[in-house]
Design a protein around this motif. Structure first.
Motif, PDB file in Angstrom:
ATOM      1  N   GLU A 262       8.113  11.563  -1.370  1.00 52.07           N
ATOM      2  CA  GLU A 262       6.782  12.079  -1.024  1.00 52.07           C
ATOM      3  C   GLU A 262       5.793  10.966  -0.709  1.00 52.07           C
ATOM      4  OE1 GLU A 262       4.395  13.493  -4.624  1.00 52.07           O
ATOM      5  OE2 GLU A 262       6.423  13.405  -5.479  1.00 52.07           O
ATOM      6  N   PHE A 263       6.249   9.712  -0.753  1.00 54.26           N
ATOM      7  CA  PHE A 263       5.357   8.573  -0.536  1.00 54.26           C
ATOM      8  C   PHE A 263       5.763   7.761   0.687  1.00 54.26           C
ATOM      9  CE2 PHE A 263       5.384   9.315  -5.148  1.00 54.26           C
ATOM     10  CZ  PHE A 263       4.027   9.488  -5.374  1.00 54.26           C
ATOM     11  N   ALA A 264       4.760   7.129   1.285  1.00 48.92           N
ATOM     12  CA  ALA A 264       4.977   6.130   2.326  1.00 48.92           C
ATOM     13  C   ALA A 264       4.396   4.818   1.812  1.00 48.92           C
ATOM     14  CB  ALA A 264       4.273   6.536   3.614  1.00 48.92           C
ATOM     15  N   ASN A 265       5.131   3.731   1.985  1.00 49.42           N
ATOM     16  CA  ASN A 265       4.575   2.451   1.547  1.00 49.42           C
ATOM     17  C   ASN A 265       4.821   1.362   2.575  1.00 49.42           C
ATOM     18  OD1 ASN A 265       6.936   0.564   0.688  1.00 49.42           O
ATOM     19  ND2 ASN A 265       7.479   2.506  -0.277  1.00 49.42           N
ATOM     20  N   SER A 266       3.969   0.366   2.547  1.00 46.33           N
ATOM     21  CA  SER A 266       4.100  -0.761   3.466  1.00 46.33           C
ATOM     22  C   SER A 266       3.484  -1.999   2.844  1.00 46.33           C
ATOM     23  CB  SER A 266       3.396  -0.463   4.796  1.00 46.33           C
ATOM     24  OG  SER A 266       3.475  -1.587   5.661  1.00 46.33           O
ATOM     25  N   GLY A 267       4.099  -3.127   3.082  1.00 47.13           N
ATOM     26  CA  GLY A 267       3.441  -4.374   2.751  1.00 47.13           C
ATOM     27  C   GLY A 267       2.241  -4.558   3.662  1.00 47.13           C
ATOM     28  N   ILE A 268       1.126  -4.965   3.109  1.00 48.96           N
ATOM     29  CA  ILE A 268      -0.051  -5.356   3.894  1.00 48.96           C
ATOM     30  C   ILE A 268      -0.323  -6.803   3.504  1.00 48.96           C
ATOM     31  CG2 ILE A 268      -2.453  -4.911   4.483  1.00 48.96           C
ATOM     32  CD1 ILE A 268      -0.610  -2.623   5.291  1.00 48.96           C
ATOM     33  N   VAL A 269      -0.021  -7.707   4.406  1.00 50.29           N
ATOM     34  CA  VAL A 269       0.021  -9.121   4.041  1.00 50.29           C
ATOM     35  C   VAL A 269      -0.862  -9.960   4.954  1.00 50.29           C
ATOM     36  CG1 VAL A 269       2.300  -8.970   2.987  1.00 50.29           C
ATOM     37  CG2 VAL A 269       2.112  -9.461   5.430  1.00 50.29           C
TER      38      VAL A 269
ATOM     39  N   ALA B 148       0.849  -1.196   0.000  1.00 44.42           N
ATOM     40  CA  ALA B 148       0.000   0.000   0.000  1.00 44.42           C
ATOM     41  C   ALA B 148       0.882   1.242   0.000  1.00 44.42           C
ATOM     42  CB  ALA B 148      -0.899   0.003   1.233  1.00 44.42           C
ATOM     43  N   GLU B 149       0.512   2.207  -0.839  1.00 47.65           N
ATOM     44  CA  GLU B 149       1.281   3.451  -0.937  1.00 47.65           C
ATOM     45  C   GLU B 149       0.370   4.649  -0.704  1.00 47.65           C
ATOM     46  OE1 GLU B 149       4.872   4.481  -3.608  1.00 47.65           O
ATOM     47  OE2 GLU B 149       3.108   4.936  -4.820  1.00 47.65           O
TER      48      GLU B 149
END
Length: 518
Positions: free
Chosen positions: A347-354, A276-277
């Motif tokens: 300018e972005f934040a991202n994370s795996g959503i698993v 998710a970003e």
């Protein structure tokens, strides 16, 4: 006299040594002009109110000098060919195992299928810009392992498994910032970590170790259930007293080699989902309660988890101010991961959503036995690739559109360099994974007001969270149960889940095999 003091500071006060010193003096009953020194033990952010503040735990030294922590490089010994151990893989498990062997006077001989950390960058550029996947040099394979170009996050819960401080201190001794020793969520950054890894290699070489790049282990030499050596690049034979197997979570060929050698392998739990970003400014506002983040605060992160239908759904490898990168290890597959530079200024934040893959999710894959999860993983990665145009472009969908089953009609800018295109991700994800993700995203939005928004995109698959296969070993000796002198460790063996835990596991494996080479 030593006083352990906890102080609460504004972000600006914590940014400057003068502000820290003034507050420590006040809490200790001293004047700022008084003679004292201090050492920070722990630093964390409390953002529960509208005005975030910094918590510092420090030792204040009054009328005495603080002892300097041990310098671990001074413990290393020059090794000779008389005592030699082969290490497969130059990731954190492999390199920290090598450092531990040198402390014991044993020569490490490291074989790395990929390139050194500098040359590796060329192949990362190839996959980013031209969608060319080098199966031996990519975001997962090469010097430093998968963590090298994945932010260098050093947070771990594995404090009972080994000497975490020693790992962090060795990183500092090889060029990392001192604050990783006390930051509650330390990281190095993908632009800083390569030099540190080069420095570790130079230390290994200086003390008599060997590091061989472009050297893929294509077979193990096992005689009478005893590991004696390896075959490299299908031709060259090397022998040693023991082998440390630290190949990483994506070295699928190693599993097949072990299977051919009649080594017992086990399917293990792993997770699969999406990345998710969000705009980083949105995450900052949610977490800090401020429209414009103070320059004295780092980009905000988050951690989310829910139980959906008995299965865990959670954030993984969260990258504030980061980028999404292509992490395939073979042509014909699509895999994504996240990374950040040291300044975390994207300018972005991202994370795996698993989602935790349960046994019932693997129906139809039972015929693969211990490789059921591995084949499930491969099947998903291939399906995502085949939905596209044969490049490393990823399918994306706006977050609310995904949960409500709508195709996203307009795609704005993303950090993912190879490119994105709109697609219904539920058509590519396994059905149960998609259902759990949809429910979890809605609940995440209730925990973090503003998180559940069409300003966010999801893309996938995020499928390399950990190895879906475990190589069983003795709990006491770390030795493989069926093959003597073979010591599986790290993420690829199924016993770690990040840079620090893998490094600790490699360190422990090296300690355990000492009897084999004495």
């Amino acid at each position: 006299m030593i006083k352990r003091i906890e102080i609460k500071l504004t972000p600006e006060e914590s940014f400057y040594p003068e502000g820290i010193r003034k507050n420590l003096a006040h809490k200790s009953g001293l004047l700022p002009a008084d003679e004292f020194e201090y050492r920070i033990i722990k630093k964390s952010i409390d953002a529960r109110s509208k005005h975030p503040f910094i918590l510092l735990l420090a030792d204040v030294f009054i009328n005495e000098k603080p002892d300097e922590p041990a310098e671990y490089k001074k413990r290393l010994k020059h090794s000779s060919d008389k005592k030699k151990v082969i290490i497969i893989g130059s990731g954190p498990a492999g390199y920290f195992a090598a450092l531990q062997l040198l402390e014991l006077g044993i020569k490490p001989v490291i074989f790395e299928r990929g390139k050194d950390v500098r040359e590796r960058r060329k192949d990362l550029r190839e996959i980013q810009q031209f969608s060319k996947v080098n199966p031996d040099s990519n975001y997962c394979f090469g010097e430093g392992g998968a963590g090298t170009y994945s932010d260098g996050k050093l947070y771990t819960r594995s404090h009972k498994r080994g000497d975490i401080f020693k790992i962090l201190k060795l990183l500092v001794e090889h060029g990392a910032r001192h604050d990783i020793l006390y930051d509650s969520h330390p990281h190095i950054g993908s632009n800083k970590l390569p030099l540190i890894i080069q420095n570790i290699r130079q230390t290994i070489l200086h003390f008599g170790g060997e590091v061989h790049f472009n050297s893929k282990v294509t077979d193990l030499i096992i005689t009478d259930k005893k590991a004696e050596g390896v075959i490299v690049n299908n031709s060259d034979e090397y022998f040693a007293s023991a082998i440390i197997l630290a190949a990483g979570h994506s070295a699928r060929d190693i599993f097949y080699i072990l299977k051919n050698k009649k080594v017992n392998l086990k399917s293990k739990p792993f997770a699969l989902g999406v990345r998710a970003e969000h705009p980083q400014a949105l995450i900052d506002e949610i977490q800090y309660g401020q429209k414009d983040r103070s320059r004295y605060l780092p980009p905000a992160s988050y951690k989310l988890a829910e139980q959906i239908s008995g299965s865990g759904v959670f954030s993984f490898c969260m990258c504030p101010g980061g980028l999404i990168v292509p992490s395939a290890t073979s042509p014909g597959e699509l895999v994504v991961n996240g990374m950040s530079m040291s300044r975390r200024d994207s300018e972005f934040a991202n994370s795996g959503i698993v989602v935790t893959v349960e046994k019932e999710d693997l129906k139809g894959f039972e015929k693969f036995g211990e490789f059921d999860g591995l084949e499930y993983q491969k099947h998903t990665e291939k399906k995502f690739f085949e939905a596209g145009d044969g490049t490393q472009k990823v399918p994306v969908q706006k977050l609310i559109d995904f949960t409500e089953g709508r195709l996203s009609m307009s795609i704005k800018k993303s950090s993912y360099i190879p490119g994105v295109y709109s697609y219904m991700l539920e058509e590519l994800l396994p059905v149960q994974i998609s259902k759990r993700l949809k429910k979890a995203f809605v609940l995440f939005g209730k925990k973090m007001r503003g998180y559940y928004t069409n300003e966010a995109y999801i893309c996938g698959p995020e499928s390399r969270t950990s190895s879906p296969v475990r190589i069983p070993r003795s709990q006491e000796t770390f030795e493989q149960l069926q093959v003597k002198n073979l010591f599986p460790c790290g993420e690829g063996a199924g016993y770690a889940g990040g840079i620090i835990s893998a490094a600790v596991d490699g360190q422990n494996a090296a300690k355990k095999l000492i009897e084999k080479v004495s």
